[in-house]
Write a protein that holds these residues in place. Structure first.
Motif, PDB file in Angstrom:
ATOM      1  N   THR A   9       0.871  -1.174   0.000  1.00 55.62           N
ATOM      2  CA  THR A   9       0.000   0.000   0.000  1.00 55.62           C
ATOM      3  C   THR A   9       0.905   1.220   0.000  1.00 55.62           C
ATOM      4  OG1 THR A   9      -1.681  -1.280   1.162  1.00 55.62           O
ATOM      5  CG2 THR A   9      -2.023   1.075   1.068  1.00 55.62           C
ATOM      6  N   THR A  13       4.676   0.624  -1.533  1.00 53.03           N
ATOM      7  CA  THR A  13       4.842   1.329  -2.804  1.00 53.03           C
ATOM      8  C   THR A  13       6.068   2.231  -2.769  1.00 53.03           C
ATOM      9  OG1 THR A  13       2.452   1.281  -3.214  1.00 53.03           O
ATOM     10  CG2 THR A  13       3.740   2.897  -4.442  1.00 53.03           C
ATOM     11  N   ASN A  36      -4.772  -4.231  -6.310  1.00 52.40           N
ATOM     12  CA  ASN A  36      -4.361  -2.842  -6.477  1.00 52.40           C
ATOM     13  C   ASN A  36      -3.303  -2.481  -5.447  1.00 52.40           C
ATOM     14  OD1 ASN A  36      -5.796  -1.557  -3.993  1.00 52.40           O
ATOM     15  ND2 ASN A  36      -7.432  -2.683  -5.012  1.00 52.40           N
ATOM     16  N   SER A  38      -1.419   1.154  -3.380  1.00 54.16           N
ATOM     17  CA  SER A  38      -1.356   2.598  -3.094  1.00 54.16           C
ATOM     18  C   SER A  38      -2.707   3.274  -2.901  1.00 54.16           C
ATOM     19  CB  SER A  38      -0.579   3.335  -4.208  1.00 54.16           C
ATOM     20  OG  SER A  38      -1.352   3.542  -5.365  1.00 54.16           O
ATOM     21  N   PHE A  39      -3.724   2.552  -2.412  1.00 58.39           N
ATOM     22  CA  PHE A  39      -5.031   3.181  -2.207  1.00 58.39           C
ATOM     23  C   PHE A  39      -5.004   4.099  -0.994  1.00 58.39           C
ATOM     24  CE2 PHE A  39      -9.351   3.093  -0.317  1.00 58.39           C
ATOM     25  CZ  PHE A  39     -10.022   3.749  -1.338  1.00 58.39           C
ATOM     26  N   ASN A  56     -10.570   6.188  -8.874  1.00 59.71           N
ATOM     27  CA  ASN A  56      -9.231   5.953  -9.416  1.00 59.71           C
ATOM     28  C   ASN A  56      -8.263   7.055  -9.024  1.00 59.71           C
ATOM     29  OD1 ASN A  56      -9.817   3.509 -10.763  1.00 59.71           O
ATOM     30  ND2 ASN A  56     -10.766   4.628 -12.453  1.00 59.71           N
ATOM     31  N   PHE A  59      -5.754   6.455  -6.082  1.00 49.91           N
ATOM     32  CA  PHE A  59      -4.549   5.651  -6.272  1.00 49.91           C
ATOM     33  C   PHE A  59      -3.462   6.531  -6.881  1.00 49.91           C
ATOM     34  CE2 PHE A  59      -8.088   2.695  -6.640  1.00 49.91           C
ATOM     35  CZ  PHE A  59      -7.693   1.634  -5.842  1.00 49.91           C
ATOM     36  N   SER A  62       0.245   2.037  -9.553  1.00 46.81           N
ATOM     37  CA  SER A  62      -0.494   0.876 -10.049  1.00 46.81           C
ATOM     38  C   SER A  62       0.465  -0.292 -10.211  1.00 46.81           C
ATOM     39  CB  SER A  62      -1.136   1.199 -11.397  1.00 46.81           C
ATOM     40  OG  SER A  62      -0.132   1.417 -12.372  1.00 46.81           O
ATOM     41  N   ASN A 133     -10.296  -0.418   2.745  1.00 49.48           N
ATOM     42  CA  ASN A 133      -9.710  -0.481   1.413  1.00 49.48           C
ATOM     43  C   ASN A 133     -10.701  -0.080   0.320  1.00 49.48           C
ATOM     44  OD1 ASN A 133     -11.329  -2.766   1.022  1.00 49.48           O
ATOM     45  ND2 ASN A 133      -9.706  -4.174   1.629  1.00 49.48           N
ATOM     46  N   TYR A 134     -10.260  -0.226  -0.917  1.00 55.11           N
ATOM     47  CA  TYR A 134     -11.051   0.174  -2.080  1.00 55.11           C
ATOM     48  C   TYR A 134     -12.369  -0.595  -2.152  1.00 55.11           C
ATOM     49  CZ  TYR A 134     -12.093   0.867  -7.073  1.00 55.11           C
ATOM     50  OH  TYR A 134     -12.695   1.175  -8.263  1.00 55.11           O
TER      51      TYR A 134
END
Length: 444
Positions: A9, A13, A36, A38-39, A56, A59, A62, A133-134
């Protein structure tokens, strides 16, 4: 050099991007359970409230971007076991159920945190959801469309932001917490009182100083939250009761705090050579109390992840510690804090005093001006600044970044009175409000 990264994350990242640049010959493999990276979960409330239209945008990297940097991205792969002595990891592909082993020379634990899920009756009912999370964000948005009465459990930053978003969205909202104040970890009563009044004036029901005992529903869906003080109707419940470090994979293999947070040194190295950790899985040096503490923040995570890369081969750049600096925008209020509150100081056996000032942001001869309330907490004996809070309807939050540096550099409240700040009537007064706090504290 083979580098295995578990979790990707914020800390992961940052570590991966920097390692790919610093060690182009290294074989870097990332194992991530989700699809995914880096949310920014701090943006969930903005997404739920419609301020952010496209998720999107939450983020900033990716899997494909990292793959293009030469990183082997194993998405939807779960690490099931880690042998830190043998430098081996066991992995399961969540799509095919294939299981395999991998080896490493260096291991980076950036597994983050996971919401605390209380063991309560009815916790598995439909529409009792997490917020991390997403996928959670999308579930909340979809379920909120049909919900009429929403209960948010946990009065921290995320909870407060969600309550605002739901109220603005026209929902009937109940805000529940076992503490007697909202945001009690970040702000003292004179600040939380203002925000509680704001919520109540807008129709939010505050259910404070009471613990949730169970959830009640029918046909598999939640209908009511039961607490030690009452019952509250709700067809959607959001759990925001805090986070725990996600570190079971290395439990008993590296030093940890009692809550499972991995203890790292100033170079992000664990108690075991070649094992590094960063982000919400870690305990970090907390400057106000001069001890390690668990402070899960994205800002801490990206700094720590960057330092992992810098120090992976050779101890090069020391971590400067954290003040836990954070900010919040609720309705018309801009709020920020750094370091410890006066309330929290007693928990660390610290003898502190404080100074609180209420001042207009610029001279009264100007056409408009707005009030700022600032509180600075300092040790009584040393007069070292250990924390601060600010609230205003104009944006005075950058002052907290300044005070964060003051805490980090162990400046005193007396020095604050004479720091060099500019004056221009459009922006401030001849004596900056930070100076004024220091000057008034001379008498304290």
């Amino acid at each position: 050099m083979k580098i295995a990264v578990v979790g990707c994350t914020h800390a992961g990242t940052a570590a991966v991007k920097n390692m790919a640049e610093l060690y182009p010959e290294a074989k870097i493999t990332v194992y991530e359970r989700n699809d995914n990276v880096s949310f920014l979960s701090c943006g969930i409330a903005l997404y739920v409230g419609g301020v952010v239209k496209d998720a999107n945008g939450l983020f900033y990297s990716s899997p494909s971007e990292l793959q293009e940097m030469g990183v082997n991205m194993k998405m939807k792969h779960e690490v099931t076991n880690i042998d830190t002595d043998g430098k081996k990891i066991a992995v399961r592909n969540l799509e095919t159920n294939e299981e395999f082993e991998d080896t490493f020379d260096k291991l980076v634990m950036t597994t983050g945190s996971w919401p605390i899920i209380p063991n309560l009756e009815g916790i598995d009912l439909n529409n009792v959801v997490l917020c991390k999370n997403y996928q959670h964000a999308n579930h909340i948005i979809e379920k909120a469309k049909q919900a009429k009465k929403i209960a948010v459990i946990g009065a921290g930053y995320i909870g407060a932001e969600l309550v605002e978003a739901f109220e603005v969205y026209g929902k009937e909202v109940t805000f529940i917490d076992s503490a007697d104040r909202i945001l009690n970890k970040y702000l003292d009563p004179e600040f939380t009182n203002l925000m509680e009044t704001e919520f109540e004036n807008r129709g939010v029901k505050l259910a404070l100083n009471q613990a949730v005992t169970k959830f009640v529903g029918s046909e598999g869906s939640v209908e009511k939250v039961v607490t030690t003080e009452g019952e509250y109707e709700a067809d959607l419940v959001i759990l925001c009761v805090g986070f725990r470090p996600n570190t079971d994979l290395v439990k008993g293999q590296v030093d940890m705090l009692p809550n499972g947070a991995i203890v790292v040194d100033e170079y992000m190295q664990t108690s075991k050579k070649d094992i590094f950790a960063a982000g919400d899985s870690c305990a970090i040096y907390y400057n106000p109390i001069k001890k390690h503490a668990y402070i899960p923040l994205a800002t801490n995570a990206v700094r720590m992840g960057t330092l992992v890369a810098q120090n992976l081969v050779k101890s090069t750049i020391k971590y400067m510690g954290t003040q836990g600096t954070s900010g919040l925008h609720i309705y018309d209020y801009n709020v920020a804090s750094t370091g410890i509150t006066e309330t929290a100081a007693s928990l660390f056996d610290m003898n502190v005093k404080s100074i609180t000032i209420s001042e207009n942001n610029r001279p009264e001869f100007m056409p408009t001006y707005e009030n700022i309330t600032l509180k600075v907490v300092f040790e009584e004996e040393t007069r070292r600044i250990v924390g601060a809070q600010v609230i205003s309807k104009i944006d005075a939050t950058q002052a907290i970044n300044t005070l964060s540096v003051c805490v980090q550099q162990e400046m005193t409240i007396d020095e604050l009175g004479f720091m060099d700040f500019f004056f221009q009537p459009h922006f401030n007064k001849p004596w900056h409000f930070l100076n004024q706090a220091g000057l008034q504290a001379l008498q304290a």
